[in-house]
Design an enzyme around this catalytic site. Structure first.
Site, PDB file in Angstrom:
ATOM      1  N   SER A   1       0.855  -1.188   0.000  1.00 40.69           N
ATOM      2  CA  SER A   1       0.000   0.000   0.000  1.00 40.69           C
ATOM      3  C   SER A   1       0.886   1.232   0.000  1.00 40.69           C
ATOM      4  CB  SER A   1      -0.899   0.004   1.250  1.00 40.69           C
ATOM      5  OG  SER A   1      -1.576   1.235   1.390  1.00 40.69           O
TER       6      SER A   1
ATOM      7  N   TYR B   1      -2.435  -0.606  10.506  1.00 37.39           N
ATOM      8  CA  TYR B   1      -2.380  -0.980   9.096  1.00 37.39           C
ATOM      9  C   TYR B   1      -1.074  -0.504   8.468  1.00 37.39           C
ATOM     10  CZ  TYR B   1      -3.785  -1.256   4.172  1.00 37.39           C
ATOM     11  OH  TYR B   1      -3.850  -1.544   2.827  1.00 37.39           O
TER      12      TYR B   1
ATOM     13  N   LYS C   1       2.014  -2.782   6.757  1.00 31.71           N
ATOM     14  CA  LYS C   1       2.496  -2.583   5.390  1.00 31.71           C
ATOM     15  C   LYS C   1       3.967  -2.155   5.375  1.00 31.71           C
ATOM     16  CE  LYS C   1      -1.333  -3.703   3.362  1.00 31.71           C
ATOM     17  NZ  LYS C   1      -1.433  -4.935   2.538  1.00 31.71           N
TER      18      LYS C   1
ATOM     19  N   SER D   1     -13.100  -0.855  -3.571  1.00 29.21           N
ATOM     20  CA  SER D   1     -13.215  -2.268  -3.201  1.00 29.21           C
ATOM     21  C   SER D   1     -14.007  -2.351  -1.913  1.00 29.21           C
ATOM     22  CB  SER D   1     -11.824  -2.896  -3.009  1.00 29.21           C
ATOM     23  OG  SER D   1     -11.251  -2.444  -1.793  1.00 29.21           O
TER      24      SER D   1
END
Length: 230
Positions: free
Chosen positions: A96, A109, A113, A145
């Site tokens: 990401s 998160y 990553k 998404s």
């Protein structure tokens, strides 16, 4: 099957849970038994996060790392053993832009990553004797998404109340096409994003002081919107 020349024997779908690491070797062996080889592994499993660090239980951070990081490198380990024997293959990991920069409401998160970026960049240096094994990191920005509907929040039992407007994000098919182009051309790291997110990546890379200043401005508004339910 309807749009290609593939037959039933050319497709194998296996249920897989990245957090069940004890199942990854058997899953890899099932694929090898069916096809005889693995040319490409695309690591594309994971969950994002929307919560402030001060409000978030530590078990959420543990779950993020277990899924996004440890699950990914576990599956990679078994597939890589086969690729080393063949001396060829591609390992594509969907990281990401959050693996390049930091952002509010996504500290866990971002950490997962960043961990993937560090791991695969290091792994690439361990495979210099295998020039036909490619390590490819894909770093998408916001993409349309269902990831936003399935994010971690401040505790494991809570889901996100509102996913907000997704229309400003990159179309999924556009992201997929650029990922495939990057894979076909062995691009070590591809930033796949529209502006302004892409511009921020360049700032973070080449002018981090300016990036921190800008992210503080953007982050304050992002946090206010989050608290307001926007």
């Amino acid at each position: 099957l309807e749009i290609s020349r593939l037959g039933d024997k050319d497709i194998l779908v296996l249920p897989l849970d990245l957090t069940q690491r004890s199942s990854h070797e058997a899953a890899t062996n099932s694929v090898l038994k069916h096809f005889g080889k693995i040319d490409v592994l695309i690591n594309n499993g994971g969950r994002s996060q929307r919560s402030l660090f001060v409000d978030t239980n530590l078990d959420v951070f543990s779950a993020i790392m277990e899924l996004n990081y440890l699950g990914t490198i576990s599956l990679t380990k078994y597939v890589l053993n086969h690729m080393i024997q063949r001396r060829k293959g591609k390992i594509v990991t969907v990281s990401s832009v959050m693996g390049i920069m930091g952002a509010p409401l996504a500290s866990g998160y971002c950490a997962s990553k960043h961990a993937l970026q560090g791991f695969f960049n290091s792994l690439r240096t361990e495979l210099t004797d295998y020039p036909e094994i490619s390590i490819i990191n894909i770093c998408p920005g916001p993409v349309q998404s269902k990831i936003i509907q399935n994010v971690f929040t401040e505790n494991l039992a809570k889901s996100l109340e509102s996913s907000g407007d997704q229309s400003h994000k990159m179309r999924t098919d556009r992201c997929v096409r650029l990922t495939l182009v990057s894979t076909a051309n062995d691009i070590k790291e591809a930033w796949i994003s529209d502006n302004p997110y892409l511009a921020v990546c360049y700032l973070w890379q080449y002018a981090p002081t300016w990036a921190w200043w800008l992210m503080n401005k953007m982050g304050k508004r992002r946090i206010q919107n989050f608290k307001s339910g926007v």
